[in-house]
Design a protein around this motif. Sequence first.
Motif, PDB file in Angstrom:
ATOM      1  N   VAL A   3       8.936  -4.147  -0.178  1.00 27.57           N
ATOM      2  CA  VAL A   3       8.467  -3.097   0.143  1.00 27.57           C
ATOM      3  C   VAL A   3       7.108  -3.097   1.031  1.00 27.57           C
ATOM      4  CG1 VAL A   3       7.917  -0.629  -0.606  1.00 27.57           C
ATOM      5  CG2 VAL A   3       9.754  -1.791  -1.732  1.00 27.57           C
ATOM      6  N   GLU A   4       7.245  -2.664   2.101  1.00 20.95           N
ATOM      7  CA  GLU A   4       5.775  -2.737   2.640  1.00 20.95           C
ATOM      8  C   GLU A   4       4.693  -1.990   2.067  1.00 20.95           C
ATOM      9  OE1 GLU A   4       5.032  -5.104   5.076  1.00 20.95           O
ATOM     10  OE2 GLU A   4       6.992  -5.967   4.784  1.00 20.95           O
ATOM     11  N   ASP A   5       4.938  -0.576   2.079  1.00 22.04           N
ATOM     12  CA  ASP A   5       4.160   0.444   1.689  1.00 22.04           C
ATOM     13  C   ASP A   5       4.838   1.598   1.156  1.00 22.04           C
ATOM     14  OD1 ASP A   5       1.829   2.133   1.667  1.00 22.04           O
ATOM     15  OD2 ASP A   5       1.341   1.946   3.568  1.00 22.04           O
ATOM     16  N   ILE A   6       4.280   1.879  -0.163  1.00 22.22           N
ATOM     17  CA  ILE A   6       4.807   2.845  -0.717  1.00 22.22           C
ATOM     18  C   ILE A   6       3.576   4.019  -1.262  1.00 22.22           C
ATOM     19  CG2 ILE A   6       6.953   1.750  -1.946  1.00 22.22           C
ATOM     20  CD1 ILE A   6       4.949   1.478  -4.475  1.00 22.22           C
ATOM     21  N   ASP A   7       2.439   3.564  -0.881  1.00 23.76           N
ATOM     22  CA  ASP A   7       1.345   4.390  -1.083  1.00 23.76           C
ATOM     23  C   ASP A   7       0.611   5.046   0.201  1.00 23.76           C
ATOM     24  OD1 ASP A   7       1.796   4.510  -3.900  1.00 23.76           O
ATOM     25  OD2 ASP A   7       0.746   2.311  -4.064  1.00 23.76           O
ATOM     26  N   GLN A   8       1.244   5.029   1.161  1.00 25.53           N
ATOM     27  CA  GLN A   8       0.434   5.289   2.344  1.00 25.53           C
ATOM     28  C   GLN A   8      -0.278   6.688   2.413  1.00 25.53           C
ATOM     29  OE1 GLN A   8       3.157   5.565   5.813  1.00 25.53           O
ATOM     30  NE2 GLN A   8       1.520   5.924   7.288  1.00 25.53           N
TER      31      GLN A   8
END
Length: 75
Positions: free
Chosen positions: A58-63
């Motif tokens: 997962v590259e980004d979950i909190d953008q």
Amino acid sequence: MSVEIDRIKTRFDNLFANEGLTNIKFFVRPTKGMTNLDFLAELNTIQDTIAAQDFKRVEDIDQNAETRRFDEPFN
């Protein structure tokens, strides 16, 4: 010695001897009822999942999440 301890020892002995690992630390929040063997069993499960490549990156979950200092207390 328990099976879980043997598995951890074998895994990390190899990483230290053959893979260049020089240090390892685990941060674990105290959890009521969790024993060291429970923790080691969970760690072995995580390591087995990684070894089997049974995960999704997962590259980004909190953008758009609010950011705070890494050492700020959790509420």
